[in-house]
Design a protein around this motif. Structure first.
Motif, PDB file in Angstrom:
ATOM      1  N   PHE A  44      -7.636  -4.466  -5.030  1.00  0.00           N
ATOM      2  CA  PHE A  44      -6.833  -3.399  -4.434  1.00  0.00           C
ATOM      3  C   PHE A  44      -6.668  -3.737  -2.955  1.00  0.00           C
ATOM      4  O   PHE A  44      -7.661  -3.879  -2.239  1.00  0.00           O
ATOM      5  N   MET A  87       0.841  -1.210   0.000  1.00  0.00           N
ATOM      6  CA  MET A  87       0.000   0.000   0.000  1.00  0.00           C
ATOM      7  C   MET A  87       0.869   1.250   0.000  1.00  0.00           C
ATOM      8  O   MET A  87       1.926   1.283   0.630  1.00  0.00           O
ATOM      9  N   MET A 118      -6.988   5.208  -4.542  1.00  0.00           N
ATOM     10  CA  MET A 118      -6.816   6.180  -5.630  1.00  0.00           C
ATOM     11  C   MET A 118      -5.499   6.017  -6.382  1.00  0.00           C
ATOM     12  O   MET A 118      -5.439   6.188  -7.589  1.00  0.00           O
ATOM     13  N   CYS A 119      -4.426   5.688  -5.675  1.00  0.00           N
ATOM     14  CA  CYS A 119      -3.107   5.742  -6.330  1.00  0.00           C
ATOM     15  C   CYS A 119      -2.839   4.525  -7.220  1.00  0.00           C
ATOM     16  O   CYS A 119      -2.056   4.596  -8.148  1.00  0.00           O
ATOM     17  N   ASP A 167      -0.888   4.982  -0.547  1.00  0.00           N
ATOM     18  CA  ASP A 167      -1.670   6.028   0.130  1.00  0.00           C
ATOM     19  C   ASP A 167      -2.881   5.472   0.887  1.00  0.00           C
ATOM     20  O   ASP A 167      -3.479   6.163   1.691  1.00  0.00           O
ATOM     21  N   GLY A 168      -3.222   4.213   0.616  1.00  0.00           N
ATOM     22  CA  GLY A 168      -4.301   3.557   1.363  1.00  0.00           C
ATOM     23  C   GLY A 168      -5.699   4.034   1.029  1.00  0.00           C
ATOM     24  O   GLY A 168      -6.635   3.756   1.763  1.00  0.00           O
ATOM     25  N   THR A 169      -5.871   4.742  -0.105  1.00  0.00           N
ATOM     26  CA  THR A 169      -7.178   5.344  -0.381  1.00  0.00           C
ATOM     27  C   THR A 169      -7.936   4.709  -1.538  1.00  0.00           C
ATOM     28  O   THR A 169      -9.071   5.083  -1.802  1.00  0.00           O
ATOM     29  N   ALA A 222      -1.318   1.818  -6.454  1.00  0.00           N
ATOM     30  CA  ALA A 222      -0.084   1.097  -6.128  1.00  0.00           C
ATOM     31  C   ALA A 222      -0.340  -0.322  -5.647  1.00  0.00           C
ATOM     32  O   ALA A 222       0.453  -1.222  -5.894  1.00  0.00           O
TER      33      ALA A 222
HETATM   34 FE1  FES Z   1      -3.226   3.403  -3.220  1.00  0.00          FE
HETATM   35 FE2  FES Z   1      -4.439   1.120  -2.566  1.00  0.00          FE
HETATM   36  S1  FES Z   1      -2.764   2.041  -1.643  1.00  0.00           S
HETATM   37  S2  FES Z   1      -4.835   2.391  -4.246  1.00  0.00           S
END
Ligand code: FES
Ligand code: NAD
Length: 281
Positions: free
Chosen positions: A243, A223, A229-230, A225-227, A232
């Motif tokens: 995700f 992870m 959105m990114c 940004d944990g949202t 990753a």
């Molecule tokens: Fe960014 Fe999951 S950490 S989408």
């Protein structure tokens, strides 16, 4: 603002903090995570919850310094504040949502690698609080890097410690202990929960697949940004795109494409890699 009431260095580059966050403490469950942000300019950092005290309104986080943001976070002391402490996020561990009587019938093996011991602790504590004795393997590079040993010992049925260099207890990797317990000591497990570095989870899954033990892993390390959105933490699980921060962080380890996830994790560390990933998607 969220007050830090305790800040402690557990080992080289590994820190523990107790944070006053009553709403998170009231609602959180093992397996979930929080996003912390030091101040306006700070990055959002996702961290698994290590412990919580609902009466005192405290949440415990453990983190390793891996870059500028976590280095800066390590400088915070008791009495300092986080601007944001958002959570609980992600899905709780599967067993928390299941019928307790069904969970009680299973024999669980927990495998904690390095800093991954932090998210394993609340899960094993939950088991103990519900009258379930579980076996726990804790692996660490050396004795000096071993964390939460006393805490895990207090809640585990059996705790097996292993160090890569043999500086404490057994010598070798966690996979060698799993093999030993199953093949030499005749232990039988219905579920394995493995949390640690990606490479550890990959090899634990390879072994437990051979041994026929269903295995849950936590993909917290990928992870960013944990949202949601990114992008990753995008990962293929049984051929489906997931995700980690939204659908996880816990998944069926036998279905996770670790090689792809680790490649992505590496690419996300560089600006060039991130640009390349954006082009491909
Ligand atoms: Fe960014 Fe999951 S950490 S989408
Ligand atoms: P580490 O490198 O010290 O490894 C911990 C243990 O994992 C080792 O002692 C060994 O027993 C086992 N291991 C490592 N490589 C292995 C292999 N190839 N085969 C079998 N076993 C192996 O761990 P660390 O430095 O504390 O790890 C930090 C990593 O853990 C970071 O990447 C961090 O993101 C991750 N982490 C994961 C979670 C999670 O929720 N999964 C939580 C916190 C940290």
């Amino acid at each position: 603002m969220y007050k830090i009431v305790k800040a402690e260095c557990l080992a080289d580059k590994i820190y523990l903090m107790d944070v006053e966050a009553p709403r998170v403490a009231r609602a959180c469950q093992p397996g979930e995570f929080v996003i912390v942000k030091m101040d306006e300019a700070g990055e959002r950092i996702p961290l698994t919850i290590c412990d919580f005290n609902r009466e005192k309104g405290l949440v415990t986080i453990v983190f390793q310094t891996v870059g500028a943001s976590t280095e800066r976070m390590a400088g915070l002391k008791a009495g300092d504040y986080f601007q944001d402490f958002v959570g609980p996020l992600g899905q709780p561990s599967e067993f928390v949502k299941e019928d307790l009587e069904e969970v009680k019938k299973r024999r669980y093996l927990f495998v904690a690698g390095g800093v991954g011991s932090a998210p394993v602790y609340p899960q094993v504590k939950w088991m103990k609080e519900n009258g379930i004795d579980v076996d726990v393997i804790e692996g660490s590079k050396t004795k000096d890097l071993l964390i939460l040993e006393d805490e895990l010992r207090a809640v585990a049925g059996n705790l097996y410690i292993t160090t890569d260099d043999g500086s404490y207890e057994r010598k070798g990797m966690v996979t060698e202990v799993i093999k030993d317990l199953v093949e030499n000591e005749g232990k039988k497990y219905d579920v394995c929960v493995a949390i640690g570095p990606m490479i550890m989870m990959k090899f634990v899954c390879k072994l437990t697949k051979e041994l026929g033990i269903p295995t849950i892993v936590s993909l917290n390390p990928i992870m960013v940004d944990g949202t949601g959105m990114c992008g990753a933490c995008r990962v293929s699980v049984g051929g489906e795109v997931k995700f980690a921060c939204v659908d996880g962080p816990e998944f069926d380890g036998h279905l996770v494409d670790f090689d792809q996830a680790m490649k992505r994790q590496l690419m996300y560390k560089t600006e060039e890699g991130r640009a390349l990933l954006r082009l491909k998607e």
